[in-house]
Structures are given as structure tokens and as C-alpha cells.
Design a protein around this motif. Structure first.
Motif, PDB file in Angstrom:
ATOM      1  N   ASP A 168       0.850  -1.185   0.000  1.00  0.00           N
ATOM      2  CA  ASP A 168       0.000   0.000   0.000  1.00  0.00           C
ATOM      3  C   ASP A 168       0.890   1.240   0.000  1.00  0.00           C
ATOM      4  O   ASP A 168       2.120   1.140  -0.055  1.00  0.00           O
ATOM      5  CB  ASP A 168      -0.980   0.010   1.181  1.00  0.00           C
ATOM      6  N   GLU A 169       0.292   2.400   0.055  1.00  0.00           N
ATOM      7  CA  GLU A 169       1.043   3.646  -0.087  1.00  0.00           C
ATOM      8  C   GLU A 169       1.970   3.924   1.088  1.00  0.00           C
ATOM      9  O   GLU A 169       2.861   4.770   0.991  1.00  0.00           O
ATOM     10  CB  GLU A 169       0.066   4.809  -0.290  1.00  0.00           C
ATOM     11  N   ASN A 170       1.779   3.225   2.189  1.00  0.00           N
ATOM     12  CA  ASN A 170       2.630   3.440   3.355  1.00  0.00           C
ATOM     13  C   ASN A 170       3.745   2.401   3.487  1.00  0.00           C
ATOM     14  O   ASN A 170       4.511   2.436   4.455  1.00  0.00           O
ATOM     15  CB  ASN A 170       1.775   3.427   4.634  1.00  0.00           C
ATOM     16  N   SER A 171       3.828   1.490   2.522  1.00  0.00           N
ATOM     17  CA  SER A 171       4.777   0.379   2.629  1.00  0.00           C
ATOM     18  C   SER A 171       6.232   0.820   2.618  1.00  0.00           C
ATOM     19  O   SER A 171       7.108   0.089   3.070  1.00  0.00           O
ATOM     20  CB  SER A 171       4.549  -0.613   1.487  1.00  0.00           C
ATOM     21  N   PHE A 172       6.504   2.015   2.098  1.00  0.00           N
ATOM     22  CA  PHE A 172       7.890   2.426   1.872  1.00  0.00           C
ATOM     23  C   PHE A 172       8.400   3.422   2.915  1.00  0.00           C
ATOM     24  O   PHE A 172       9.546   3.870   2.831  1.00  0.00           O
ATOM     25  CB  PHE A 172       8.013   3.039   0.476  1.00  0.00           C
ATOM     26  N   ASN A 173       7.561   3.742   3.878  1.00  0.00           N
ATOM     27  CA  ASN A 173       7.943   4.775   4.846  1.00  0.00           C
ATOM     28  C   ASN A 173       9.179   4.389   5.654  1.00  0.00           C
ATOM     29  O   ASN A 173       9.933   5.269   6.095  1.00  0.00           O
ATOM     30  CB  ASN A 173       6.782   5.058   5.798  1.00  0.00           C
ATOM     31  N   ASP A 174       9.395   3.086   5.872  1.00  0.00           N
ATOM     32  CA  ASP A 174      10.532   2.647   6.672  1.00  0.00           C
ATOM     33  C   ASP A 174      11.525   1.835   5.847  1.00  0.00           C
ATOM     34  O   ASP A 174      12.263   1.005   6.389  1.00  0.00           O
ATOM     35  CB  ASP A 174      10.056   1.824   7.869  1.00  0.00           C
ATOM     36  N   LEU A 175      11.569   2.084   4.507  1.00  0.00           N
ATOM     37  CA  LEU A 175      12.484   1.348   3.635  1.00  0.00           C
ATOM     38  C   LEU A 175      13.476   2.297   2.968  1.00  0.00           C
ATOM     39  O   LEU A 175      13.169   3.460   2.697  1.00  0.00           O
ATOM     40  CB  LEU A 175      11.702   0.595   2.549  1.00  0.00           C
ATOM     41  N   ASP A 176      14.667   1.783   2.698  1.00  0.00           N
ATOM     42  CA  ASP A 176      15.690   2.536   1.967  1.00  0.00           C
ATOM     43  C   ASP A 176      15.722   2.160   0.491  1.00  0.00           C
ATOM     44  O   ASP A 176      16.092   2.973  -0.356  1.00  0.00           O
ATOM     45  CB  ASP A 176      17.076   2.258   2.563  1.00  0.00           C
ATOM     46  N   LEU A 177      15.357   0.919   0.187  1.00  0.00           N
ATOM     47  CA  LEU A 177      15.477   0.386  -1.163  1.00  0.00           C
ATOM     48  C   LEU A 177      14.335  -0.583  -1.414  1.00  0.00           C
ATOM     49  O   LEU A 177      13.992  -1.389  -0.537  1.00  0.00           O
ATOM     50  CB  LEU A 177      16.821  -0.342  -1.317  1.00  0.00           C
ATOM     51  N   ALA A 178      13.751  -0.514  -2.609  1.00  0.00           N
ATOM     52  CA  ALA A 178      12.701  -1.452  -2.984  1.00  0.00           C
ATOM     53  C   ALA A 178      13.010  -2.038  -4.350  1.00  0.00           C
ATOM     54  O   ALA A 178      13.305  -1.310  -5.299  1.00  0.00           O
ATOM     55  CB  ALA A 178      11.336  -0.759  -3.014  1.00  0.00           C
ATOM     56  N   LEU A 179      12.960  -3.359  -4.430  1.00  0.00           N
ATOM     57  CA  LEU A 179      13.164  -4.072  -5.684  1.00  0.00           C
ATOM     58  C   LEU A 179      11.785  -4.510  -6.182  1.00  0.00           C
ATOM     59  O   LEU A 179      11.138  -5.367  -5.573  1.00  0.00           O
ATOM     60  CB  LEU A 179      14.079  -5.278  -5.472  1.00  0.00           C
TER      61      LEU A 179
END
Length: 344
Positions: A60-71
């Protein structure tokens, strides 16, 4: 001080997503947190990772709030929607779909070929098409040596390039035919078992398929040379893993077959298998599960002064997708191009 690196795999339950997780583990990628993300249909599934399991979370739109990198490996529409959201949150995206490949602001990268392009990323990096990746790792050293003018390529692409449903379709069709039953195709427009389909992706107005034009345009962008002329015919074949390519190259400066073998034997990520008298040449069974791109049948094209014929094979799920994405992440980390928080 320890450096924490938090990464997410979007589309983690798909064929490429699962391979990404496997490669992250095999290469001991230094992530302190790995999050598996997928659609609501897959949420709650468990995926094996480092002797334990990752529970799949809904994207969802909040999935990346605590990530540095997404593959990302979840399809173009998902990437179009969520990659900008991730980038705005400060999470760098490496995207395996075709959504961003031809965007002039987005680097399209094969680490053995154009790693320096990563320095200009604005939060999104595109992973090229599988058939393009394995071809350019072989073309680049030849281009550096003799400047490539023209390429003619025909591909023989495994069903795993379409995804897990296609793998299952080939399996079931083979069983059906051995039981004297005529299969009903679902994933492909025609039967794939014991057949070849000169049709990958949709047909365009110029009668090429989208897959064929991807190879043309992506090669020029990755190689940084729009003067290279390229034409492609892409074919789906009844092989589970490993894409093969017949590639004809015309160069400005003559490169002999002996010189090409030396050049390619020194190229990063490439292994030469080329002794036809001993029946040594690359095949998909060599490439499956391997990280290298294999090249053989290296011979001079006797119809033109400066031509070479090559046969190139690689594992399309590894170098053609998951491995290339992880290699991009490794370069980003090595060159300090990922936002990484320092923690006491």
C-alpha cells in the motif's frame, strides 16, 4: 556505529520476486530488514528466507515509509503507481517492469555495461528486459573493440519469462499430450508444448512485437549509442528456464573470431563455451541457475567483411531479471547512492 539497510521486495510471491529473495540470501546482501510485499491476494503467505520465513505484507502507499530500497517485480501498472510513491518517501526503486525503461530521466542499467548511469538516478532505476540484458553484456566489449554498426538477433525464450502460470501451462500440456489429449491454451494464444511461437508481447503498428522493439530501443539506451542499428525476432520456445539468442553483429573495425574469443573471455559476467568440434556450446541446461551469460558458436560472418555470429544463453530469471536488480542494488550501496540511516 552500525549501518542499517532496510529493503522491500515488491511482487515477492512471483517467479522473479522469489528469485530476488533467493539471490539476496545467496549473495549475503547486507540488509538488516527485508520486507516481502505483494497484493492483498498474497498477503499472509510465508516465503522461505535465511532459514526462516518472511510473512508477505499487503502493498500500500505506506509500505515504503521505513524502507531505503525497494526491488520491484510486480508488473507495469503496479510500478507506475507505487514507484513514484516510494521515491518520494526517500526509498530508491529498482524496477523490473517496462514502465520506466524508456523514460529519459530514468537510468536503464546493466552493471557490467553502464554502472556510471546510476549516479544520475532520481529515485527510480529501471532493470532492462531479460533478452536485452544477456545480449548487451556480450555486445559491449565488442562495441568497445570495434564499434558495432548493426545487430540482427533472433531469440528463443523460455516460458518462465511469462511467469509461473506459463511454467505450469507447459508442464500440463506436456502431460496432456503424452496422454493423447489435445491441450487448451490459456496463457499463450497457441499450444506451447512441442511448438515455437514467433510472438512475444503484443504486435505493434510496424508488425514488430513490443518485445522486439524493447530490444532495439533498450540496447541503444544502455549502450549509449543510438547509431547502432538493430532488428529482432523474438520467439517463445518450450523450455522452462534459460533464454537463447542467435546474434549477428557487424562492426566498423574487423574483429576476427579468435580476437572475439579473447575479448569475451575477459568480459565481466561472461563465460565463453566455444569448442564446436568437441560439441561444446552454450545451452539452456548450462545456464539454468547460473549467474553468468554464456557465449559460443563464435564465428566470422562470411557474407560481409566485418561480421560475427554469436550464440548467447543466460538464465532469464537470474541475470535476465532478479540478479541484475540485486547487482544494481550492490552498486548503489557500494557507491553510496542509497539513503542509509546511521544508528547507534
Amino acid at each position: 556505529m552500525t549501518r542499517e539497510l532496510r529493503i522491500g521486495v515488491v511482487g515477492a510471491t512471483g517467479a522473479v520476486g522469489r528469485e530476488i529473495l533467493k539471490i539476496l540470501e545467496q549473495r549475503e546482501f547486507p540488509a538488516t530488514t527485508v520486507k516481502a510485499l505483494a497484493s492483498s491476494r498474497s498477503a499472509g503467505q510465508e516465503l522461505p528466507f535465511k532459514g526462516g520465513h518472511l510473512v508477505v505484507e499487503e502493498l500500500d502507499e505506506n509500505s515504503f515509509n521505513d524502507l531505503d530500497l525497494a526491488l520491484f517485480s510486480a508488473g507495469g501498472s503496479t510500478s507506475e503507481k507505487f514507484a513514484p510513491i516510494a521515491a518520494r518517501s526517500g526509498c530508491v526503486v529498482v524496477d523490473n517492469s517496462s514502465a520506466w525503461r524508456m523514460d529519459p530521466e530514468v537510468p536503464l542499467v546493466v552493471p557490467e555495461v553502464n554502472p556510471d548511469d546510476l549516479s544520475r538516478h532520481r529515485g527510480i532505476i529501471a532493470n532492462p528486459n531479460c533478452s536485452t540484458i544477456q545480449m548487451v553484456v556480450v555486445l559491449k566489449p565488442l562495441h568497445d573493440a570495434g564499434k558495432i554498426k548493426r545487430v540482427v538477433v533472433s531469440t528463443y525464450q523460455a516460458v518462465s519469462g511469462t511467469g509461473q502460470k506459463a511454467i505450469k501451462e507447459l508442464e500440463s500440456q506436456v502431460r496432456q499430450m503424452f496422454n493423447m489429449q489435445e491441450p487448451e491454451p490459456e496463457v499463450y494464444p497457441h499450444r506451447i508444448a512441442f511448438n515455437c511461437l514467433p510472438h512475444i508481447d503484443v504486435f505493434l503498428d510496424n508488425d514488430y512485437t513490443k518485445e522486439e522493439m524493447k530490444m532495439v530501443l533498450e540496447t541503444q539506451k544502455i549502450m549509449g549509442d543510438e547509431t547502432i542499428r538493430l532488428t529482432a525476432t523474438t520467439v517463445r520456445v518450450p523450455v522452462f528456464y534459460g533464454h537463447s539468442e542467435s546474434v549477428n553483429v557487424e562492426t566498423e573495425k574487423k574483429i576476427t573470431s579468435a580476437e572475439a574469443r579473447v575479448i569475451l573471455s575477459q568480459a565481466p559476467g561472461v563465460q565463453v563455451l566455444d569448442n564446436p568440434r568437441e560439441k561444446i556450446y552454450p545451452m539452456p541446461i548450462h545456464a539454468a541457475g547460473e549467474d553468468l551469460t554464456f557465449v559460443g558458436r563464435i564465428r566470422e560472418d562470411e557474407s560481409i567483411p566485418n561480421g560475427l555470429n554469436l550464440w548467447i544463453v543466460a538464465d532469464n530469471l537470474r541475470k535476465g531479471a532478479a540478479l541484475n536488480a540485486v547487482q544494481i542494488a550492490e552498486v548503489l550501496l557500494d557507491r553510496d547512492l542509497i539513503r542509509v540511516d546511521d544508528a547507534l
